[in-house]
Design a protein around this motif. Structure first.
Motif, PDB file in Angstrom:
ATOM      1  N   ASN A  41      53.579  61.199   8.328  1.00  0.00           N
ATOM      2  CA  ASN A  41      54.388  61.791   8.450  1.00  0.00           C
ATOM      3  C   ASN A  41      55.316  61.248   9.732  1.00  0.00           C
ATOM      4  O   ASN A  41      54.843  60.975  10.634  1.00  0.00           O
ATOM      5  CB  ASN A  41      53.934  63.227   9.065  1.00  0.00           C
ATOM      6  CG  ASN A  41      54.810  64.523   9.495  1.00  0.00           C
ATOM      7  OD1 ASN A  41      55.657  64.313  10.293  1.00  0.00           O
ATOM      8  ND2 ASN A  41      55.250  65.458   8.505  1.00  0.00           N
ATOM      9  N   ARG A  42      56.561  61.225   9.545  1.00  0.00           N
ATOM     10  CA  ARG A  42      57.511  60.523  10.449  1.00  0.00           C
ATOM     11  C   ARG A  42      57.752  61.458  11.977  1.00  0.00           C
ATOM     12  O   ARG A  42      58.062  60.861  12.758  1.00  0.00           O
ATOM     13  CB  ARG A  42      58.814  60.410   9.966  1.00  0.00           C
ATOM     14  CG  ARG A  42      58.816  59.572   8.812  1.00  0.00           C
ATOM     15  CD  ARG A  42      60.119  59.131   8.404  1.00  0.00           C
ATOM     16  NE  ARG A  42      60.077  58.471   7.185  1.00  0.00           N
ATOM     17  CZ  ARG A  42      59.677  57.094   6.676  1.00  0.00           C
ATOM     18  NH1 ARG A  42      59.782  56.421   7.793  1.00  0.00           N
ATOM     19  NH2 ARG A  42      60.190  56.582   5.616  1.00  0.00           N
ATOM     20  N   ASN A  43      57.049  62.595  11.858  1.00  0.00           N
ATOM     21  CA  ASN A  43      57.112  63.280  13.263  1.00  0.00           C
ATOM     22  C   ASN A  43      55.871  62.952  14.019  1.00  0.00           C
ATOM     23  O   ASN A  43      55.876  63.448  15.211  1.00  0.00           O
ATOM     24  CB  ASN A  43      57.217  64.650  12.977  1.00  0.00           C
ATOM     25  CG  ASN A  43      58.447  65.210  12.418  1.00  0.00           C
ATOM     26  OD1 ASN A  43      59.469  64.773  12.638  1.00  0.00           O
ATOM     27  ND2 ASN A  43      58.206  66.245  11.499  1.00  0.00           N
ATOM     28  N   LEU A  44      54.867  62.359  13.426  1.00  0.00           N
ATOM     29  CA  LEU A  44      53.773  61.925  14.652  1.00  0.00           C
ATOM     30  C   LEU A  44      53.837  60.350  14.729  1.00  0.00           C
ATOM     31  O   LEU A  44      54.392  59.487  13.736  1.00  0.00           O
ATOM     32  CB  LEU A  44      52.258  61.954  13.597  1.00  0.00           C
ATOM     33  CG  LEU A  44      52.232  63.499  13.091  1.00  0.00           C
ATOM     34  CD1 LEU A  44      50.727  63.490  12.637  1.00  0.00           C
ATOM     35  CD2 LEU A  44      52.224  64.398  14.533  1.00  0.00           C
ATOM     36  N   PRO A  45      53.545  59.786  15.840  1.00  0.00           N
ATOM     37  CA  PRO A  45      53.680  58.511  16.323  1.00  0.00           C
ATOM     38  C   PRO A  45      52.354  57.688  16.012  1.00  0.00           C
ATOM     39  O   PRO A  45      51.622  57.277  16.803  1.00  0.00           O
ATOM     40  CB  PRO A  45      53.653  58.602  17.722  1.00  0.00           C
ATOM     41  CG  PRO A  45      52.971  59.869  18.261  1.00  0.00           C
ATOM     42  CD  PRO A  45      53.093  60.783  17.049  1.00  0.00           C
ATOM     43  N   THR A  46      52.192  57.518  14.540  1.00  0.00           N
ATOM     44  CA  THR A  46      51.010  56.844  14.235  1.00  0.00           C
ATOM     45  C   THR A  46      51.143  55.514  14.692  1.00  0.00           C
ATOM     46  O   THR A  46      52.238  54.913  14.275  1.00  0.00           O
ATOM     47  CB  THR A  46      51.007  57.014  12.681  1.00  0.00           C
ATOM     48  OG1 THR A  46      51.033  58.292  12.251  1.00  0.00           O
ATOM     49  CG2 THR A  46      49.761  56.236  12.218  1.00  0.00           C
ATOM     50  N   PRO A  47      50.188  54.721  15.315  1.00  0.00           N
ATOM     51  CA  PRO A  47      50.253  53.470  15.657  1.00  0.00           C
ATOM     52  C   PRO A  47      50.547  52.367  14.434  1.00  0.00           C
ATOM     53  O   PRO A  47      50.017  52.580  13.380  1.00  0.00           O
ATOM     54  CB  PRO A  47      49.091  53.224  16.236  1.00  0.00           C
ATOM     55  CG  PRO A  47      48.311  54.577  16.651  1.00  0.00           C
ATOM     56  CD  PRO A  47      48.886  55.456  15.642  1.00  0.00           C
ATOM     57  N   ALA A  48      51.283  51.371  14.732  1.00  0.00           N
ATOM     58  CA  ALA A  48      51.491  50.382  13.896  1.00  0.00           C
ATOM     59  C   ALA A  48      50.427  49.705  13.096  1.00  0.00           C
ATOM     60  O   ALA A  48      50.362  49.420  11.869  1.00  0.00           O
ATOM     61  CB  ALA A  48      52.476  49.493  14.457  1.00  0.00           C
ATOM     62  N   ASN A  49      49.246  49.362  13.961  1.00  0.00           N
ATOM     63  CA  ASN A  49      48.182  48.962  13.163  1.00  0.00           C
ATOM     64  C   ASN A  49      47.185  49.781  12.333  1.00  0.00           C
ATOM     65  O   ASN A  49      46.214  49.421  11.699  1.00  0.00           O
ATOM     66  CB  ASN A  49      47.287  48.415  14.429  1.00  0.00           C
ATOM     67  CG  ASN A  49      46.687  49.359  15.237  1.00  0.00           C
ATOM     68  OD1 ASN A  49      47.162  50.684  15.543  1.00  0.00           O
ATOM     69  ND2 ASN A  49      45.539  49.182  16.022  1.00  0.00           N
ATOM     70  N   VAL A  50      47.626  51.079  12.187  1.00  0.00           N
ATOM     71  CA  VAL A  50      47.232  51.904  11.367  1.00  0.00           C
ATOM     72  C   VAL A  50      47.329  51.717   9.768  1.00  0.00           C
ATOM     73  O   VAL A  50      48.619  51.694   9.541  1.00  0.00           O
ATOM     74  CB  VAL A  50      47.235  53.593  11.748  1.00  0.00           C
ATOM     75  CG1 VAL A  50      46.411  54.493  10.609  1.00  0.00           C
ATOM     76  CG2 VAL A  50      46.476  53.847  12.975  1.00  0.00           C
ATOM     77  N   ASP A  51      46.243  51.585   8.977  1.00  0.00           N
ATOM     78  CA  ASP A  51      46.732  51.287   7.456  1.00  0.00           C
ATOM     79  C   ASP A  51      46.893  52.535   6.935  1.00  0.00           C
ATOM     80  O   ASP A  51      46.157  53.709   6.776  1.00  0.00           O
ATOM     81  CB  ASP A  51      45.321  50.784   6.888  1.00  0.00           C
ATOM     82  CG  ASP A  51      45.640  50.148   5.459  1.00  0.00           C
ATOM     83  OD1 ASP A  51      46.491  50.837   4.860  1.00  0.00           O
ATOM     84  OD2 ASP A  51      44.840  49.549   5.001  1.00  0.00           O
ATOM     85  N   ARG A  52      48.235  52.813   6.454  1.00  0.00           N
ATOM     86  CA  ARG A  52      48.707  54.009   6.090  1.00  0.00           C
ATOM     87  C   ARG A  52      48.472  54.045   4.565  1.00  0.00           C
ATOM     88  O   ARG A  52      49.018  55.354   3.887  1.00  0.00           O
ATOM     89  CB  ARG A  52      50.174  54.222   6.445  1.00  0.00           C
ATOM     90  CG  ARG A  52      50.419  54.232   7.849  1.00  0.00           C
ATOM     91  CD  ARG A  52      51.884  54.185   7.926  1.00  0.00           C
ATOM     92  NE  ARG A  52      52.199  54.293   9.470  1.00  0.00           N
ATOM     93  CZ  ARG A  52      52.972  54.888  10.205  1.00  0.00           C
ATOM     94  NH1 ARG A  52      53.562  56.033   9.558  1.00  0.00           N
ATOM     95  NH2 ARG A  52      53.188  55.061  11.427  1.00  0.00           N
TER      96      ARG A  52
END
Length: 97
Positions: A41-52
């Motif tokens: 979800n683009r509203n959450l600041p998921t870290p770049a290193n998280v495999d999505r």
């Protein structure tokens, strides 16, 4: 050697264990899918290193169908979207950031 009654009873036991396992798989599958939706979800600041990466575009149509059994797992395996959407929304809304 087993009697037919023993075989029928063993099948019933195996079937009940299978039904329980399918229910547990459904719960885990929906939870993982909901968290996948949340981290994407683009509203959450998921870290770049998280495999999505997640399941395919429509996982409930592609994966669970082979789990159907005409006696022990007859329904509830085809469409899990209705179950996952509220859970994903709850996860997203729980973000305290």
């Amino acid at each position: 050697m087993a009697t037919i009654n023993e075989i029928v009873e063993a099948r019933e036991t195996a079937g009940q264990e299978y039904a329980t396992a399918v229910a547990a798989l459904k719960d885990a599958y929906i939870a993982l899918w909901a968290y996948d939706i949340a981290i994407n979800n683009r509203n959450l600041p998921t870290p770049a290193n998280v495999d999505r990466r997640s399941f395919g575009a429509s996982p409930s149509q592609s994966f669970p169908n082979p789990l159907l059994h005409p006696v022990f797992a007859t329904a509830g395996l085809v469409s899990w979207e209705n179950d996952v959407k509220p859970m994903a929304a709850q996860i997203i809304n729980s973000y305290a950031g």
